[in-house]
Design an enzyme around this catalytic site. Structure first.
Site, PDB file in Angstrom:
ATOM      1  N   LYS A 269      -9.545  21.549   2.478  1.00 45.99           N
ATOM      2  CA  LYS A 269     -10.723  21.874   3.279  1.00 45.99           C
ATOM      3  C   LYS A 269     -11.206  23.256   2.880  1.00 45.99           C
ATOM      4  CE  LYS A 269     -13.596  20.648   6.571  1.00 45.99           C
ATOM      5  NZ  LYS A 269     -14.390  19.416   6.531  1.00 45.99           N
TER       6      LYS A 269
ATOM      7  N   SER B 184     -16.673  14.805   6.349  1.00 43.01           N
ATOM      8  CA  SER B 184     -16.321  15.592   7.512  1.00 43.01           C
ATOM      9  C   SER B 184     -16.928  14.964   8.769  1.00 43.01           C
ATOM     10  CB  SER B 184     -16.777  17.031   7.291  1.00 43.01           C
ATOM     11  OG  SER B 184     -16.071  17.931   8.106  1.00 43.01           O
TER      12      SER B 184
END
Length: 617
Positions: A200, A415
């Site tokens: 991430k 996401s």
């Protein structure tokens, strides 16, 4: 509660080589192909009668539909005023499909410009051009500048012309990332970023001075897949050997004459010459000029304007007029841009946004309408607010209890974009859609050092151990930092748990493919994150199947939107002015797709989060 990112079990993938000068021949990335099927005899009679008695301005036979493909091609616009000047992806694909069935349209003229959309949308455009060609009509392209995206799209055209001195570049593929930590240190700004998921890297722009190995690996993997797809499509459509493909792709620069000899262009002509060619080909109601026609006849034809039908005007033709829609309805709900709380809309910093309040309102409107048989959630979003994504996700779960919901992913559904998609019964994506990125990043900016530099003093009186958690005048203490980390960890585990449940996996199985990792669509299919590869019309087929609608039965697609009555009336009035020749100012819409799963963050974004920190997924 604590968490060590290095302990996380991440999927072991082979890193891509440093150089992309060779590729493994695995064939093009296949997705659902649209198959052209003509309407029946009696429907054709009804269609002809409809044309004869139409009150709208008639489209003469032998007309050529003109499309200008350039820029970002957003799925839709947030205001009906923008629809007057912005060419949307939905408008283009819908018009191509209608034109394939419209006997008044003899051909398709595509003026190509630099495309700012992603390769997923390019792939879907390619299949729509293929659908048009299946009808027996030709696609003629023209370009003055372009690179790999435009060349890829041109492979699905019958003819392609370019200016003799066109700016055509085939140089390969690249992606860049910017890092602002060094800048922040100089001005006294301390970004305190916490992320969960070893891949991430959305917050790395603020917290690092160089690219992490995880980010480098993901980006190289994406570039390698795009490169291989480009090469294998060249091999398939140009019937070249693998060696020739590699030599051509890595032998830039080329002169335009060399590109023509290689077969990239039919001929080198200026646009006026191409238009003359089209006049001769599509005169006499599309039958073209007779071979025995005299030069005087040709000159007479060339003096007349060509029967071009503008894309905006052709958008008024309804699929029902061409017998392409039926009685049963499928609703379309769109989530475009960054997901934010509230109403959303165009944001000067974030660009196009989808507000949870607006999307939830549309979902509830859909749930209360018994006339719909199924729904398609079209997602083209890099993510955004965890709270807003969760609210939309919960409302979609309620909707799917009433009617089937199918997710259709565009360029990016990562996401938060994946978060809302996983609430659907079935997920469709393009082979090169950027999806996954199941992870969390949170950020707070401390201005303590900046305030000291400029002599600014801010004092806070508080009661409660964590009352000053969000103040910008100082950095976290140890307890606050742990609170911040635990809050992010909770959001990550919640995300993974919901994803695991929706995809029929255990938490551990989902955690291995989560970790904030961005996957391409075809990879996500293998990992079980999505159900099929295909564009919007694949989603329509799946929705029909889930709603027990016959495979050959046509449906009406209804866009669910919330424009005010005044804005619709005003847009209709302005459109009428254009139709009678009154020119209106054109406004450019900024946007595009980024390889980042978090969107295109920039320095301006920092100003929006100085007084507030949020959790993003």
């Amino acid at each position: 509660m604590s968490y060590n990112q290095t302990d996380a079990t991440a999927p072991k993938l082979q890193d891509t080589p440093e150089s992309t000068t060779s590729f493994t021949l695995t064939g093009p990335l296949e997705a659902h192909r649209m198959v052209y099927k003509d309407i029946g005899f009696f429907q054709k009679i009804g269609r002809t009668l409809g044309f004869l008695f139409s009150l709208r301005r008639r489209i003469p036979r032998g007309s050529v539909l003109k499309l200008e493909l350039t820029g970002a091609l957003p799925d839709t616009v947030s205001s009906p005023f923008d629809s007057l000047s912005v060419t949307t992806f939905t408008e283009v694909t819908s018009n191509i499909r209608k034109a394939a069935h419209d006997p008044r349209i003899a051909g398709l003229y595509v003026k190509l410009g630099p495309l700012l959309c992603g390769y997923a949308k390019v792939g879907e455009l390619c299949r729509h051009l293929d659908y048009f060609r299946q009808s027996g009509k030709k696609v003629i392209g023209y370009m003055e500048s372009g690179s790999e995206k435009e060349i890829l799209l041109s492979l699905f055209m019958d003819e392609l012309y370019a200016v003799p001195e066109a700016a055509i570049s085939i140089r390969g593929f690249k992606v860049s990332a910017t890092f602002l930590k060094g800048v922040f240190q100089k001005i006294g700004l301390d970004p305190q970023v916490e992320r969960f998921g070893v891949y991430k890297f959305a917050g790395d722009q603020f917290s690092r001075t160089e690219m992490s190995e995880e980010q480098r690996m993901v980006l190289k993997n994406i570039l390698q897949a795009v490169y291989e797809n480009f090469c294998t499509e060249l091999l398939k459509h140009r019937n070249w050997s693998k060696e020739k493909v590699e030599r051509v792709v890595n032998s830039a620069p080329f002169q335009m004459s060399e590109l023509k000899e290689l077969g990239f262009f039919t001929d080198l002509k200026y646009e006026s010459e191409v238009l003359d060619l089209l006049k001769l080909r599509y005169c006499r109601k599309g039958r073209g000029i007779l071979p025995s026609a005299s030069s005087e006849t040709k000159k007479k034809i060339l003096r007349k304007p060509i029967r071009f039908i503008d894309s905006k005007f052709y958008s008024r033709v309804k699929p029902k007029q061409l017998f392409l829609s039926g009685r049963r309805r499928i609703g379309v709900i769109r989530v475009n841009g960054t997901i934010v709380p509230g109403e959303g809309g165009d944001n000067p910093i974030l660009g196009s946004t989808s507000g949870s309040d607006k999307v939830v309102s549309l979902i509830r409107q859909a749930a209360e309408n018994p006339r719909f048989d199924a729904f398609i959630l079209r997602v083209d979003s890099p993510g955004g607010s965890a709270l807003a994504s969760d609210i939309i996700w919960a409302e979609l779960l309620r909707l799917r209890e009433i009617k089937p919901v199918v997710a259709s992913m565009g360029d990016v559904a990562a996401s938060g974009g994946y978060y809302v998609s996983m609430a659907c019964n079935h997920i469709c994506c393009e082979p090169l859609t950027l999806t996954g990125s199941i992870g969390v990043v949170t950020a707070k900016f401390s201005l303590e050092n900046l305030y000291k530099k400029i002599g600014f003093v801010k004092e806070t009186v508080s009661i409660g151990k964590y009352a000053e958690l969000d103040i910008e005048s100082r950095s976290f203490n140890e307890d606050e930092r742990q609170y911040f980390k635990d809050n992010a960890l909770y959001a990550y585990r919640n995300f993974v748990s919901k994803a695991a449940k929706s995809r029929g996996k255990t938490y551990e199985e989902m955690d291995r493919v989560a970790q904030g990792r961005v996957w391409l669509g075809y990879e996500a299919l293998k990992l079980g994150l999505v159900d099929s590869c295909g564009g919007f019309w694949k989603a329509v087929e799946v929705a029909k199947s889930l709603a027990n609608i016959g495979e050959e039965e046509k449906v009406e697609l209804v866009e669910l939107r919330r424009f005010s009555w005044f804005s619709r009336l005003a847009a209709s009035f302005l459109s009428s002015l254009e139709s009678i020749g009154v020119s209106l100012p054109k406004y450019a819409i900024k946007g595009g797709s980024s390889l980042s799963p978090f969107g295109d963050l920039n320095v301006g974004t920092v100003m929006e989060v100085l007084d507030l920190f949020r959790t993003f997924v």
